[in-house]
Design an enzyme around this catalytic site. Structure first.
Site, mmCIF file in Angstrom:
data_model
loop_
_atom_site.group_PDB
_atom_site.id
_atom_site.type_symbol
_atom_site.label_atom_id
_atom_site.label_comp_id
_atom_site.label_asym_id
_atom_site.label_seq_id
_atom_site.Cartn_x
_atom_site.Cartn_y
_atom_site.Cartn_z
ATOM 1 N N GLU A 41 28.481 -48.089 73.504
ATOM 2 C CA GLU A 41 28.923 -49.106 74.465
ATOM 3 C C GLU A 41 30.173 -48.694 75.232
ATOM 4 O O GLU A 41 30.291 -48.940 76.429
ATOM 5 C CB GLU A 41 29.162 -50.448 73.756
ATOM 6 C CG GLU A 41 27.912 -51.216 73.400
ATOM 7 C CD GLU A 41 27.266 -50.758 72.100
ATOM 8 O OE1 GLU A 41 27.845 -49.866 71.433
ATOM 9 O OE2 GLU A 41 26.198 -51.287 71.746
ATOM 10 N N HIS A 50 26.841 -60.814 65.736
ATOM 11 C CA HIS A 50 25.847 -60.832 66.809
ATOM 12 C C HIS A 50 25.707 -62.230 67.421
ATOM 13 O O HIS A 50 24.717 -62.492 68.110
ATOM 14 C CB HIS A 50 24.473 -60.404 66.288
ATOM 15 C CG HIS A 50 24.325 -58.946 66.027
ATOM 16 N ND1 HIS A 50 25.026 -58.297 65.038
ATOM 17 C CD2 HIS A 50 23.543 -58.006 66.613
ATOM 18 C CE1 HIS A 50 24.672 -57.022 65.022
ATOM 19 N NE2 HIS A 50 23.782 -56.816 65.973
#
Length: 735
Positions: free
Chosen positions: A455, A525
């Site tokens: 990322e 998450h």
């Protein structure tokens, strides 16, 4: 005993040493140009240290004296259209690129005065380091943030390694444009161990990007020796792990650096992918300021003297004198001219204040300039066709939310070749993990770019593409929590860039990120990212709650020249609601909220999946609540006109969000409402939010952590009771 087989890297790893033939091949004019530029860089840096010693440089002064020859040698080969990013110790990198842009060596500097263009550049660069309005970033960048896009200098960077992912993005854009341009990113030995750097190297190698990772190995990270940082101190060794050819060179010899750079450039311009150049250099002074490192006890005077004896400026001059290309007097003239230029420039920026100097007061930026340019003025959206569901000119009907996501992206990629998408798994699984890019990989195979799990690397790359200016990246973060992995490129780089570099550059990037509360994916998450992004300047934030709104808001986001976060709620993906059946070309203005349920008893401010839930609960309770779908969540996008009109009518406000109390968007919004509309409130703003902890995997604990219908119902009842208007129904009080 086992049999062992020696393994070897596929990519070459070589040391480059310049020979007499290399000098002869370059010729006197080329070396003279390098020498002249190095004199100017050195005189500039000496002036910075003088002003710093007088207390006139606010903040750090990271001198590059000693390691300046490497940058001059490398950049001397670059075109104006080639791009560089730099480090916190980046004056020499910036100056070398600007000099290469302005002075192509047509005139003999021994006989020709400095051009006005070079003088102006040196003036603006010094003004920037002093924090003055005439600087390249209008005083906001200072010593560590120098940018001049016209010269191909995309910005030096205060974050160690922070400019590296941006350079891979610039290289991605260079490769796609196909003009043969390349990107160079200058980084120090300390940066090689930063996570963004190996991620960027891997992406550059994977996609054969024309980027050179130019490592200025000066042996120290502040006072920490290289041997204390890593076992393998030959930092060019990192190339083999990624299949990147690497060169090691004496950075105190500008000719050797130029020779190595030529080797790298030939390969990169031929489409062979990235290169690493490790230049062994030495900074003569401490991490900041004009004292030597020996004054702080972490290196010896003998070590410093040995490196000074190899000074790159003396190396160039000596080599020219030995070949009768230059006389000692001519070298002294170049030195004197550079010093005189910098004395004159410093005199323009300062004035006598008794026995000392001070900055000329009129040169400081105005305090009113403080917030200008945090984001753009949205002029790029002027004249677009705006629609609302109730008055839509095109056909509307029941549409699955996720179909609207894929549909509008397909339409925009069809009409705008600048747009491309990148993220993990977006090319497979029938449109990624949720179907958001369904059908796009087949239609646009070169513009649906799958990434490794990196990322920090790919978000930073997208930021570099946006800042380069030719393309508009759309980044998918599989889960909102992963923003914390990519925090530096998201917030230090992309979010701050426009303002930090003077307020007038565009950063057209869209980040799609889903809120996955209630899916059982646990604490890492399940984040609602609104509160996190709202904390940082520069980001615009939209949160659509219907397919119709998603299309209009995404179109506006893709037209916007600011970075825009588009939040998608997993709980909405498979729902159906009114949306466009054919027309995917309308817009919904950024900064425009919508009253989705009129009422007079209380105002409910909410977004995403809480919008339909708030309407449903109000209907079930028979509460006369006015529900406002905020749609735009960033500070500049909050629609205070719509909110104010409602509050003046209801005199009661509830801020409703599904996520946790921490990292909360609602806290900021409630504070703003009370400060702006205090006189119209009958009671303090009420908040309905989840618990303190992030959701857990356990179904019971997860449900207890976030807001559902029960909490909304209890909150509405409590607000009305506190306002003296209790409902007949009872419900537990809010915790």
């Amino acid at each position: 005993m086992p049999k062992t087989i020696d393994l070897h890297y596929h990519a070459p790893w070589q040391e480059v040493v310049a020979t007499a033939d290399d000098w002869d091949h370059l010729g006197s004019a080329t070396v003279l140009r390098m020498l002249h530029h190095l004199h100017l860089v050195r005189a500039f840096e000496e002036t910075v240290l003088e002003l710093d010693g007088e207390g006139l440089v606010h903040g750090p002064a990271h001198s590059s004296i000693g390691q300046d020859g490497g940058a001059v040698g490398a950049v001397s080969l670059l075109r104006s259209s080639d791009l560089i990013t730099g480090s916190h110790r980046g004056h020499h990198q910036f100056l070398a690129k600007c000099l290469a842009h302005l002075d192509r060596g047509e005139a003999d500097p021994r006989r020709t005065p400095l051009s006005e263009g070079v003088r102006t550049m040196l003036y603006r660069a010094l003004a920037e380091i002093l924090g003055l309005a005439d600087g390249y970033c209008r005083g906001r960048g200072g010593s560590m943030h120098l940018r001049w896009a016209e010269a191909g200098a995309l910005g030096t960077n205060a974050i160690v390694g922070g400019g590296v992912p941006l350079a891979t993005g610039a290289a991605w854009a260079c490769k796609r444009r196909g003009a043969g341009d390349v990107a160079f990113t200058f980084l120090g030995d300390g940066a090689v161990n930063i996570g963004a750097v190996p991620e960027s190297m891997n992406l550059a190698a994977l996609w054969s990007l024309p980027v050179c990772f130019f490592i200025e190995n000066n042996g120290y990270a502040v006072s920490t020796k290289l041997s204390e940082e890593t076992r393998e101190t030959r930092l060019s060794s990192r190339g083999g792990a990624y299949g990147i050819p690497a060169l090691r060179v004496d950075g105190m010899d500008p000719v050797a650096v130029r020779v190595a750079t030529q080797m790298a450039l030939d390969a990169m311009r031929a489409g062979q992918g990235p290169y690493i150049i490790e230049a062994e250099v030495y900074r003569y002074f401490h991490h900041g300021g004009g004292l030597p490192g020996s004054a702080f006890g972490y290196r010896s005077k003998d070590e410093e003297a040995a490196w000074r004896a190899r000074d790159p400026l003396a190396c160039l001059a000596r080599g020219m004198i030995e070949r009768d290309w230059l006389s000692a007097d001519e070298d002294a003239t170049l030195r004197a001219g550079a010093r005189a230029c910098m004395v004159e420039i410093a005199a323009r920026l300062t004035e006598k204040d008794g026995s000392k100097r001070r900055i000329v007061p009129a040169l400081w930026p105005q305090a009113t300039f403080r917030d200008e340019g945090v984001r753009g003025d949205l002029a790029e959206l002027a004249g677009v066709r705006c629609e609302e569901l109730e008055t839509a000119s095109g056909k509307v009907g029941e549409v699955k939310f996720i179909s609207a996501v894929a549909g509008v992206m397909a339409r925009r990629m069809e009409s705008d070749e600048r747009i491309f998408c990148l993220g993990e798994d977006i090319h497979k699984l029938n449109g990624g993990t949720n179907g958001a890019t369904r059908g796009l990989a087949a239609r646009f195979p070169d513009r649906i770019v799958p990434t490794p799990i990196a990322e920090q690397g790919f978000v930073g790359l997208a930021g570099g593409v946006a800042m380069e200016g030719h393309y508009r990246p759309v980044v998918e973060l599989m889960y909102a929590d992963f923003a914390l992995v990519a925090a530096d490129p998201l917030f230090n780089q992309i979010g701050k860039a426009r303002h930090m570099f003077g307020g007038d550059m565009a950063v057209p990037l869209v980040l799609r990120s889903k809120c996955a509360i209630g899916t059982g994916y646990g604490s890492q998450h399940s984040m609602d990212p609104a509160g996190l992004y709202a904390m940082w300047p520069g980001w615009r934030i939209v949160a659509p709650s219907t397919p119709f709104d998603y299309v209009g808001l995404m179109n506006s986001a893709l037209q916007c020249d600011d970075p825009v976060l588009v939040i998608e709620h997993v709980g909405l993906y498979n729902t159906t609601a009114p949306g466009p059946l054919e027309d995917f070309d309308y817009y919904i203005p950024l900064g425009k909220a919508k009253v989705v349920r009129p009422g007079t008893a209380l105002t409910v401010l909410t977004y995403l999946a809480m919008t339909p839930l708030a309407v449903k609960v109000a209907d079930e309770l028979g509460v006369d609540a006015e529900v406002i779908d905020l749609r735009s969540l960033d500070r500049a996008g909050i629609d205070w006109e719509t909110i104010g009109d409602s509050v003046r009518k209801t005199n009661n406000v509830v801020v409703l969000e599904q996520g946790s109390q921490t990292a909360s968007y609602g806290a900021m919004l409630a504070d703003e409402v009370q400060r702006r509309l205090f006189d119209h409130l009958d009671q303090p703003v009420k908040r309905i939010h989840g618990g303190e902890a992030a959701p857990n995997v356990s179904k019971v604990l997860e449900r207890a952590a976030f807001v559902g219908a029960e909490e909304v119902r209890a909150g509405f009842i409590e607000v009305l009771a506190d306002a003296g208007r209790p409902l007949a129904q009872t419900a537990p009080a809010l915790g």
